[in-house]
Motif scaffolding. Sequence first.
Motif, PDB file in Angstrom:
ATOM      1  N   LEU A 317      -5.459   0.982  -2.002  1.00  0.00           N
ATOM      2  CA  LEU A 317      -6.631   0.542  -1.246  1.00  0.00           C
ATOM      3  C   LEU A 317      -7.037  -0.888  -1.599  1.00  0.00           C
ATOM      4  CD1 LEU A 317      -8.754   3.820  -1.384  1.00  0.00           C
ATOM      5  CD2 LEU A 317      -7.506   2.915   0.574  1.00  0.00           C
ATOM      6  N   ALA A 318      -6.731  -1.294  -2.838  1.00  0.00           N
ATOM      7  CA  ALA A 318      -7.050  -2.654  -3.272  1.00  0.00           C
ATOM      8  C   ALA A 318      -5.932  -3.647  -2.955  1.00  0.00           C
ATOM      9  CB  ALA A 318      -7.335  -2.671  -4.770  1.00  0.00           C
ATOM     10  N   SER A 319      -4.811  -3.146  -2.465  1.00  0.00           N
ATOM     11  CA  SER A 319      -3.642  -3.983  -2.226  1.00  0.00           C
ATOM     12  C   SER A 319      -3.816  -4.857  -0.990  1.00  0.00           C
ATOM     13  CB  SER A 319      -2.403  -3.092  -2.057  1.00  0.00           C
ATOM     14  OG  SER A 319      -1.301  -3.848  -1.601  1.00  0.00           O
ATOM     15  N   GLY A 320      -3.225  -6.035  -1.073  1.00  0.00           N
ATOM     16  CA  GLY A 320      -3.226  -6.914   0.096  1.00  0.00           C
ATOM     17  C   GLY A 320      -2.025  -6.682   0.989  1.00  0.00           C
ATOM     18  N   ASN A 321      -1.141  -5.773   0.587  1.00  0.00           N
ATOM     19  CA  ASN A 321       0.078  -5.515   1.358  1.00  0.00           C
ATOM     20  C   ASN A 321       0.211  -4.017   1.609  1.00  0.00           C
ATOM     21  OD1 ASN A 321       2.531  -5.795   2.664  1.00  0.00           O
ATOM     22  ND2 ASN A 321       3.709  -5.910   0.758  1.00  0.00           N
ATOM     23  N   LYS A 322      -0.772  -3.457   2.310  1.00  0.00           N
ATOM     24  CA  LYS A 322      -0.776  -2.012   2.538  1.00  0.00           C
ATOM     25  C   LYS A 322       0.410  -1.548   3.372  1.00  0.00           C
ATOM     26  CE  LYS A 322      -5.742  -1.133   2.102  1.00  0.00           C
ATOM     27  NZ  LYS A 322      -6.119  -2.471   1.600  1.00  0.00           N
ATOM     28  N   PHE A 325       3.325  -1.006   0.896  1.00  0.00           N
ATOM     29  CA  PHE A 325       3.015  -0.481  -0.432  1.00  0.00           C
ATOM     30  C   PHE A 325       3.773   0.800  -0.722  1.00  0.00           C
ATOM     31  CE2 PHE A 325       0.599   1.911  -3.547  1.00  0.00           C
ATOM     32  CZ  PHE A 325       0.185   0.953  -4.455  1.00  0.00           C
ATOM     33  N   PHE A 326       3.740   1.757   0.192  1.00  0.00           N
ATOM     34  CA  PHE A 326       4.364   3.055  -0.041  1.00  0.00           C
ATOM     35  C   PHE A 326       5.855   3.091   0.302  1.00  0.00           C
ATOM     36  CE2 PHE A 326      -0.070   4.680   0.086  1.00  0.00           C
ATOM     37  CZ  PHE A 326      -0.053   5.326  -1.145  1.00  0.00           C
ATOM     38  N   ASN A 327       6.427   1.944   0.600  1.00  0.00           N
ATOM     39  CA  ASN A 327       7.865   1.891   0.823  1.00  0.00           C
ATOM     40  C   ASN A 327       8.632   1.640  -0.465  1.00  0.00           C
ATOM     41  OD1 ASN A 327       7.516   2.310   3.523  1.00  0.00           O
ATOM     42  ND2 ASN A 327       7.497   0.145   4.063  1.00  0.00           N
ATOM     43  N   SER A 328       7.897   1.462  -1.562  1.00  0.00           N
ATOM     44  CA  SER A 328       8.522   1.248  -2.863  1.00  0.00           C
ATOM     45  C   SER A 328       8.729   2.589  -3.547  1.00  0.00           C
ATOM     46  CB  SER A 328       7.629   0.351  -3.727  1.00  0.00           C
ATOM     47  OG  SER A 328       8.110   0.304  -5.044  1.00  0.00           O
ATOM     48  N   ILE A 329       9.847   2.727  -4.247  1.00  0.00           N
ATOM     49  CA  ILE A 329      10.158   3.976  -4.933  1.00  0.00           C
ATOM     50  C   ILE A 329       9.453   4.081  -6.279  1.00  0.00           C
ATOM     51  CG2 ILE A 329      11.994   5.298  -6.071  1.00  0.00           C
ATOM     52  CD1 ILE A 329      12.140   5.649  -3.180  1.00  0.00           C
ATOM     53  N   GLN A 330       9.471   3.018  -7.064  1.00  0.00           N
ATOM     54  CA  GLN A 330       8.985   3.079  -8.433  1.00  0.00           C
ATOM     55  C   GLN A 330       7.664   2.325  -8.588  1.00  0.00           C
ATOM     56  OE1 GLN A 330      10.437   4.864 -10.730  1.00  0.00           O
ATOM     57  NE2 GLN A 330      12.212   5.412  -9.512  1.00  0.00           N
TER      58      GLN A 330
END
Length: 333
Positions: A317-322, A325-330
């Motif tokens: 929620l604080a990310s500037g690249n929503k 964001f969830f396309n990263s595995i780790q």
Amino acid sequence: MFQLMYTGEYFSTESYLNNSQIIYKNIYFLKTHKTAGTAIQNILFRLAYKNEMKVIKYLSIGDKQENKKIFLTHIIHNKSLVETVFQRNKSFYFTIIRNPADQLISTLNYLQVTKNNTSFYFRNVRNQSFIKSLGFKNKKFCLLRNPTCFDLGFVNCSESYTGSKDKLIRNFRENFDFIMLTEFYYEGLVLLKRMLNLKLNDVISFNLNTGTKKAKQEEIKQARKIINDVSNGDQILYEHFFKIYKSLSVTLSDEVKQLKNITEYYRKICINTTEIKKYKHTTREFIGYIVNLNLNENQLKFCNELTSVEPIWFDFLASGNKKNFFNSIQWKY
């Protein structure tokens, strides 16, 4: 205010089954301890993002003016403060409770302050003054006696409940619209889906924040034996709502089966294996998931959302690249 769950002493089956179009502007979820609250929280994080609702992390009067909002973390329920921020006729209030004996075992085996000496705390948990003295030094000990009533704001730290059953049920009714039970988890999700007008995919969830230490049979027997002395208020609430859910479960069985099948379908798609993880800045361990690598972009995003716990969601929620964001595995917890 329309009471979703009650007609007289018990809430009615009819009130649940006839109100599938109720949609709330704001949602207040009181996350209780060791009750599957993190799994519910995950559902609500996804719901908030999808519907552009502001997630309130720390409740304050300053959030009163927010129009579309959701609260979903631990707090000691304060009726006056909560109703100032979440106007009663524009908000949906709910929580989740669990069999108090199982909750006690899960708490003792999860907390860093108790997990390595559970036998000591089992021997002393009936001693209200002793546990209360520990609670003054560390609030985690307040979760050993009547933890749900403590979270609900109905008792002070480690205290027994001293009122009547009717008064406790009435007090709950005045503060909340709906309650879920861990033991009828899927039934509760089906009802939540109907009340918030969601789809089955919206209420898919996995076990999250599960402790690494398993309960022993002797601990289970001991907890069952002492629980009425330890958590009498929680036991009253649990027994009351258990009877109601048991009667509702037959009516909900088809949808529950469907939800379980969909959940298992995504579990097979998403989960490669499990591993022990730690929350950042703590030594607290939990069983986390390793997501499958052979997923397309949309699958990976959804699977990472399903398996993410509270710190990850607040980072998101604080990310500037929503978008990515969830396309990263780790990532680190």
